[in-house]
Motif scaffolding. Structure first.
Motif, mmCIF file in Angstrom:
data_model
loop_
_atom_site.group_PDB
_atom_site.id
_atom_site.type_symbol
_atom_site.label_atom_id
_atom_site.label_comp_id
_atom_site.label_asym_id
_atom_site.label_seq_id
_atom_site.Cartn_x
_atom_site.Cartn_y
_atom_site.Cartn_z
ATOM 1 N N CYS A 50 71.071 57.239 35.091
ATOM 2 C CA CYS A 50 70.280 57.778 33.988
ATOM 3 C C CYS A 50 68.860 57.227 34.007
ATOM 4 O O CYS A 50 67.890 57.944 33.808
ATOM 5 N N ARG A 51 68.751 55.934 34.255
ATOM 6 C CA ARG A 51 67.456 55.269 34.153
ATOM 7 C C ARG A 51 66.558 55.571 35.353
ATOM 8 O O ARG A 51 65.377 55.864 35.217
ATOM 9 N N ASP A 52 67.156 55.541 36.556
ATOM 10 C CA ASP A 52 66.328 55.626 37.763
ATOM 11 C C ASP A 52 66.480 56.936 38.504
ATOM 12 O O ASP A 52 65.779 57.178 39.485
ATOM 13 N N TRP A 102 74.524 53.948 34.299
ATOM 14 C CA TRP A 102 73.250 53.668 33.627
ATOM 15 C C TRP A 102 72.090 53.712 34.626
ATOM 16 O O TRP A 102 71.014 54.253 34.332
ATOM 17 N N ALA A 103 72.334 53.195 35.813
ATOM 18 C CA ALA A 103 71.285 53.231 36.841
ATOM 19 C C ALA A 103 70.908 54.678 37.143
ATOM 20 O O ALA A 103 69.729 55.007 37.327
ATOM 21 N N GLN A 145 66.410 59.971 32.594
ATOM 22 C CA GLN A 145 64.999 59.723 32.374
ATOM 23 C C GLN A 145 64.173 60.051 33.601
ATOM 24 O O GLN A 145 62.979 60.327 33.519
ATOM 25 N N PHE A 201 75.059 57.809 25.587
ATOM 26 C CA PHE A 201 75.434 57.316 26.915
ATOM 27 C C PHE A 201 76.926 57.000 26.969
ATOM 28 O O PHE A 201 77.630 57.372 27.904
ATOM 29 N N VAL A 210 70.724 49.319 27.984
ATOM 30 C CA VAL A 210 70.719 50.672 27.409
ATOM 31 C C VAL A 210 70.073 50.578 26.023
ATOM 32 O O VAL A 210 70.549 49.818 25.181
ATOM 33 N N PRO A 211 68.983 51.306 25.767
ATOM 34 C CA PRO A 211 68.314 51.201 24.468
ATOM 35 C C PRO A 211 69.273 51.584 23.335
ATOM 36 O O PRO A 211 70.128 52.460 23.510
ATOM 37 N N GLN A 223 72.558 54.506 23.136
ATOM 38 C CA GLN A 223 73.901 53.980 23.437
ATOM 39 C C GLN A 223 75.012 54.962 23.084
ATOM 40 O O GLN A 223 75.949 55.155 23.857
#
Ligand code: GLU
Length: 441
Positions: free
Chosen positions: A359-361, A356-357, A435, A338, A330-331, A335
């Motif tokens: 949010c990211r993917d 996190w997955a 994202q 998130f 997590v950048p 953080q």
């Protein structure tokens, strides 16, 4: 000066059962500003393993149950031999040669006659010549402590007034035929040498306590305060002893249980105080009172650890989990946001990876057939990111205007399309973290 000890035998990992013993002794010492000793009961060279000594320390450190010093029984054999000599000198120690089979037979006979299976002290009648003959034939005998057949009384910190008739207890074997010193005498010598003032242990030790009180007296000492906590059972009251192996602290840690969740539960379970999550050890110490524990078996359900873990995690600032968030990738600048969203939706830190997955993917969209058209229309209205805390509100308002849908019929299909789930974090907070939105197609 209050001194307590936790005295595990390094023959396995610590589980919830012995954690209770450790914690109670720790809390008593800390509350009194006293000393907490970690005593390794390793007089059995065959069963004691160095890897378990290390594991015990590691588990206690994970919990924050720090000790002031470590003692090892294997390094104190001289002291035990001295105590044994003293017992011999004062005529309270005798050698006995019965084989296990013979003892078993005696017990069976006694039981058949409706008598308690107490060692009959036949060895006390042996002449020196008979002993020599038996020793030549069978090797060294075991050494038994000759109990004084009176009542043994003490006021137990948990069980209240206890009175045990020593005549109903066999003279305990303190040294085996092969010379191995047994726990019963080693513990007595340690507790007196180390100035232990309070001994808390499981109620399976009550008879030991009775004999140890007499051994201490025979060696010229008083005895510490004793408290015997009840044994843990499963949620249905079933015996836990067989399952304790699966309730090792390392397994709970591996499953994501947080130390303060475990400690908060164990410091109160079986007492008249309610279980309350404590986030600081100091609060647990402050609120601990051994006298508030009851003697009834204590039901333990490992499932209770998870809601407590979740609540503990919610209490943490992002700085406390920075390392975990870094590990997930997590950048740094994401953080805080998130964590604020994710912490409300996790039971253990392991659950962070999934959020996190997402949010990211992005997620595989979940779209009911009847919503396909609606979602396609809505997606066309979704602006390019990045999103802020108002994006969800603006977007759903626009979708509402265009389609006429409102309430659950509006929000639920969009949540499912964006997150692939029916439940989860507040969408206004989640959207800015996302994202990728795969439902865009
Ligand atoms: N090593 C013993 C046990 O684990 C210690 C008992 C005690 O606290 O005296 O049962």
């Amino acid at each position: 000066m209050t001194t307590t000890r936790f005295a595990p035998s390094p023959t396995g990992y610590i589980h919830v059962g012995n954690l209770r013993t450790a914690l109670m002794n720790y809390l008593i010492a800390r509350k009194a500003g006293g000393t907490f000793i970690l005593r390794i009961d390793d007089t059995d060279p065959e069963r004691s393993k160095e890897e378990y000594v290390d594991a015990i320390k590691e588990d206690l450190e994970w919990l924050g149950l720090t000790w002031d010093k470590v003692e090892r029984q294997s390094e104190r054999l001289d002291r035990y031999a001295e105590a044994a000599d003293k017992l011999r000198e004062i005529g309270r120690f005798y050698e006995a040669f019965e084989t296990p089979t013979e003892l078993d037979l005696k017990r069976k006979k006694q039981l058949n006659m409706g008598k308690p299976p107490v060692y009959d002290r036949a060895a006390l009648e042996l002449s020196d010549a008979e002993k020599d003959a038996l020793r030549a034939e069978r090797g060294n005998g075991v050494w038994r402590f000759k109990l004084d057949q009176a009542r043994i009384d003490w006021t137990d910190g948990i069980l209240g007034d206890i009175s045990i008739d020593a005549a109903s207890v066999s003279d305990p074997v303190l040294i085996r035929g092969d010379g191995q010193v047994l726990y019963t005498i080693a513990s007595v010598v340690d507790d007196t040498d180390m100035g232990v003032t309070h001994v808390v242990r499981g109620s399976d030790h009550v008879t030991n306590t009775a004999t140890q009180i007499q051994i201490m007296a025979a060696l010229g000492h008083g005895h510490p305060e004793f408290a015997h906590h009840s044994l843990l059972t499963g949620p249905q009251g079933e015996a836990l002893s067989k399952r304790l192996g699966t309730l090792a602290l390392r397994d709970l840690r591996e499953a994501g249980v947080q130390p303060m969740a475990l400690l908060s539960l164990m410091a109160r379970l079986g007492s008249s105080d309610p279980v309350e999550l404590r986030t600081e050890m100091a609060e647990l110490i402050e609120g601990f009172d051994i006298n508030r524990f009851g003697s009834a078996p204590t039901k333990f359900d490992a499932e209770d650890l998870y809601p407590l873990t979740g609540r503990y995690l919610q209490s943490l600032p992002v700085s406390a989990v920075a390392a975990d968030l870094d590990a997930l990738g997590v950048p740094a600048d994401a953080q805080e946001g998130f964590w604020a969203v994710a912490k409300e939706n996790i039971t253990t830190l392991k659950d962070l990876a999934g959020w996190w997955a997402l949010c990211r993917d992005g997620a595989e969209p979940l779209i009911a057939e009847e919503d396909e058209e609606f979602v396609a229309e809505a997606m066309a209205l979704l602006p390019e990111g990045p999103y802020d805390s108002e994006s969800w509100g603006k977007w759903t308002a626009a979708v509402k205007e265009k389609t006429g849908r409102k309430g659950k019929g509006l929000f639920m299909p969009l949540r499912k399309a964006v997150t692939g789930m029916e439940r989860g974090p507040d969408m206004s907070a989640l959207l800015p973290l996302m994202q990728v939105i795969r439902a865009r197609g």
